[in-house]
Motif scaffolding. Structure first.
Motif, PDB file in Angstrom:
ATOM      1  N   ILE A   1      55.092  47.565  34.347  1.00 12.96           N
ATOM      2  CA  ILE A   1      54.930  46.259  34.992  1.00 12.96           C
ATOM      3  C   ILE A   1      56.119  45.988  35.907  1.00 12.96           C
ATOM      4  CG2 ILE A   1      54.804  43.764  34.566  1.00 12.96           C
ATOM      5  CD1 ILE A   1      53.282  44.485  31.953  1.00 12.96           C
ATOM      6  N   TRP A   2      57.340  46.252  35.413  1.00 13.90           N
ATOM      7  CA  TRP A   2      58.529  46.064  36.254  1.00 13.90           C
ATOM      8  C   TRP A   2      58.497  46.988  37.471  1.00 13.90           C
ATOM      9  CZ3 TRP A   2      61.698  46.197  31.203  1.00 13.90           C
ATOM     10  CH2 TRP A   2      61.830  44.901  30.684  1.00 13.90           C
ATOM     11  N   ARG A   3      58.039  48.221  37.283  1.00 16.23           N
ATOM     12  CA  ARG A   3      57.959  49.161  38.405  1.00 16.23           C
ATOM     13  C   ARG A   3      56.944  48.695  39.443  1.00 16.23           C
ATOM     14  NH1 ARG A   3      58.754  53.553  41.068  1.00 16.23           N
ATOM     15  NH2 ARG A   3      57.159  55.082  41.544  1.00 16.23           N
ATOM     16  N   ARG A   4      55.758  48.326  38.985  1.00 17.65           N
ATOM     17  CA  ARG A   4      54.731  47.864  39.920  1.00 17.65           C
ATOM     18  C   ARG A   4      55.189  46.593  40.638  1.00 17.65           C
ATOM     19  NH1 ARG A   4      48.960  48.387  40.656  1.00 17.65           N
ATOM     20  NH2 ARG A   4      48.149  46.439  41.517  1.00 17.65           N
ATOM     21  N   ALA A   5      55.838  45.697  39.903  1.00 18.33           N
ATOM     22  CA  ALA A   5      56.333  44.466  40.523  1.00 18.33           C
ATOM     23  C   ALA A   5      57.382  44.776  41.580  1.00 18.33           C
ATOM     24  CB  ALA A   5      56.900  43.532  39.458  1.00 18.33           C
TER      25      ALA A   5
ATOM     26  N   LYS B   1      55.565  46.105  44.686  1.00 20.98           N
ATOM     27  CA  LYS B   1      54.817  45.042  45.369  1.00 20.98           C
ATOM     28  C   LYS B   1      55.750  44.060  46.071  1.00 20.98           C
ATOM     29  CE  LYS B   1      50.406  45.636  44.377  1.00 20.98           C
ATOM     30  NZ  LYS B   1      49.328  45.616  45.357  1.00 20.98           N
ATOM     31  N   VAL B   2      56.830  43.678  45.400  1.00 22.86           N
ATOM     32  CA  VAL B   2      57.770  42.728  46.008  1.00 22.86           C
ATOM     33  C   VAL B   2      58.440  43.362  47.219  1.00 22.86           C
ATOM     34  CG1 VAL B   2      59.960  41.525  45.623  1.00 22.86           C
ATOM     35  CG2 VAL B   2      58.131  41.340  43.959  1.00 22.86           C
ATOM     36  N   LYS B   3      58.755  44.632  47.131  1.00 26.94           N
ATOM     37  CA  LYS B   3      59.386  45.327  48.254  1.00 26.94           C
ATOM     38  C   LYS B   3      58.461  45.353  49.467  1.00 26.94           C
ATOM     39  CE  LYS B   3      61.468  49.738  49.464  1.00 26.94           C
ATOM     40  NZ  LYS B   3      61.740  51.107  49.013  1.00 26.94           N
ATOM     41  N   ASN B   4      57.169  45.515  49.228  1.00 24.56           N
ATOM     42  CA  ASN B   4      56.214  45.586  50.332  1.00 24.56           C
ATOM     43  C   ASN B   4      55.757  44.219  50.830  1.00 24.56           C
ATOM     44  OD1 ASN B   4      56.257  48.372  50.315  1.00 24.56           O
ATOM     45  ND2 ASN B   4      54.543  48.525  48.892  1.00 24.56           N
ATOM     46  N   GLU B   5      55.668  43.233  49.944  1.00 19.94           N
ATOM     47  CA  GLU B   5      55.065  41.953  50.311  1.00 19.94           C
ATOM     48  C   GLU B   5      56.061  40.885  50.735  1.00 19.94           C
ATOM     49  OE1 GLU B   5      52.688  40.750  47.003  1.00 19.94           O
ATOM     50  OE2 GLU B   5      51.251  42.374  47.279  1.00 19.94           O
ATOM     51  N   LEU B   6      57.257  40.862  50.151  1.00 14.44           N
ATOM     52  CA  LEU B   6      58.208  39.791  50.436  1.00 14.44           C
ATOM     53  C   LEU B   6      58.982  40.096  51.708  1.00 14.44           C
ATOM     54  CD1 LEU B   6      57.961  37.691  48.266  1.00 14.44           C
ATOM     55  CD2 LEU B   6      60.238  38.217  47.527  1.00 14.44           C
TER      56      LEU B   6
ATOM     57  N   LEU C   1      55.306  32.271  45.188  1.00 13.66           N
ATOM     58  CA  LEU C   1      55.603  33.595  45.742  1.00 13.66           C
ATOM     59  C   LEU C   1      54.716  34.721  45.219  1.00 13.66           C
ATOM     60  CD1 LEU C   1      59.477  33.343  45.619  1.00 13.66           C
ATOM     61  CD2 LEU C   1      58.013  33.120  47.620  1.00 13.66           C
ATOM     62  N   GLY C   2      53.892  34.443  44.245  1.00 11.16           N
ATOM     63  CA  GLY C   2      53.017  35.465  43.691  1.00 11.16           C
ATOM     64  C   GLY C   2      53.462  35.918  42.315  1.00 11.16           C
ATOM     65  N   PRO C   3      52.573  36.548  41.578  1.00 14.53           N
ATOM     66  CA  PRO C   3      52.882  36.927  40.201  1.00 14.53           C
ATOM     67  C   PRO C   3      53.943  38.013  40.087  1.00 14.53           C
ATOM     68  CG  PRO C   3      50.736  37.774  40.844  1.00 14.53           C
ATOM     69  CD  PRO C   3      51.201  36.874  41.950  1.00 14.53           C
ATOM     70  N   TYR C   4      54.047  38.894  41.055  1.00 12.07           N
ATOM     71  CA  TYR C   4      55.038  39.962  40.967  1.00 12.07           C
ATOM     72  C   TYR C   4      56.451  39.426  41.154  1.00 12.07           C
ATOM     73  CZ  TYR C   4      50.941  42.878  41.154  1.00 12.07           C
ATOM     74  OH  TYR C   4      49.724  43.447  40.869  1.00 12.07           O
ATOM     75  N   SER C   5      56.601  38.439  42.001  1.00 12.95           N
ATOM     76  CA  SER C   5      57.907  37.790  42.134  1.00 12.95           C
ATOM     77  C   SER C   5      58.256  37.020  40.877  1.00 12.95           C
ATOM     78  CB  SER C   5      57.902  36.849  43.329  1.00 12.95           C
ATOM     79  OG  SER C   5      57.693  37.565  44.516  1.00 12.95           O
ATOM     80  N   ALA C   6      57.255  36.448  40.228  1.00 14.13           N
ATOM     81  CA  ALA C   6      57.491  35.712  38.989  1.00 14.13           C
ATOM     82  C   ALA C   6      57.975  36.639  37.886  1.00 14.13           C
ATOM     83  CB  ALA C   6      56.217  34.989  38.551  1.00 14.13           C
ATOM     84  N   VAL C   7      57.526  37.884  37.894  1.00 13.92           N
ATOM     85  CA  VAL C   7      58.002  38.857  36.914  1.00 13.92           C
ATOM     86  C   VAL C   7      59.516  39.014  37.046  1.00 13.92           C
ATOM     87  CG1 VAL C   7      57.966  41.312  36.282  1.00 13.92           C
ATOM     88  CG2 VAL C   7      55.837  40.114  36.699  1.00 13.92           C
ATOM     89  N   PHE C   8      60.006  39.134  38.271  1.00  9.47           N
ATOM     90  CA  PHE C   8      61.452  39.266  38.477  1.00  9.47           C
ATOM     91  C   PHE C   8      62.200  37.991  38.121  1.00  9.47           C
ATOM     92  CE2 PHE C   8      60.486  42.861  41.362  1.00  9.47           C
ATOM     93  CZ  PHE C   8      61.267  43.778  40.705  1.00  9.47           C
TER      94      PHE C   8
END
Length: 111
Positions: free
Chosen positions: A23-27, A30-35, A78-85
């Protein structure tokens, strides 16, 4: 809710870290590509706000504490992947500096 160290067995904590690693890896991907560069400071502010909200503890039975909205606002903004961080960083700071939660249970608390 923050689960303290020695509340769960080490094998349970290791299992949750194994669950959280992909989950941390996927986040992170995704954050690197989307933010964009303009939204990175907003992620920092949202993380600080998530940390602030988590500092208001609600005692629960069994030496644990519950918290208000946590990363829900970050996920909306900011989206669920940013929320993970945001949640992971806030939980790690609380475990390291304030003793709220535990290092061993970081994966469980982030899950």
């Amino acid at each position: 809710m923050h689960i303290p160290d020695n509340y769960l067995s080490p094998s349970t904590c290791a299992a949750f870290v194994a669950v959280m690693l992909p989950i941390w890896r996927r986040a992170s991907l995704k954050v690197k590509n989307e933010l964009t560069r303009q939204k990175i400071p907003l992620l920092g502010v949202a993380t600080a706000f998530s940390f602030l909200i988590m500092m208001f503890n609600i005692p629960l039975p069994g030496r644990t504490t519950g918290h208000a909205i946590r990363g829900a606002l970050v996920a909306i903004l900011l989206g669920p992947y940013s929320a993970v961080f945001a949640v992971t960083i806030a939980v790690a700071i609380q475990a390291l500096f304030f003793g709220d939660g535990g290092i061993l249970t970081l994966g469980v608390n982030c899950f």
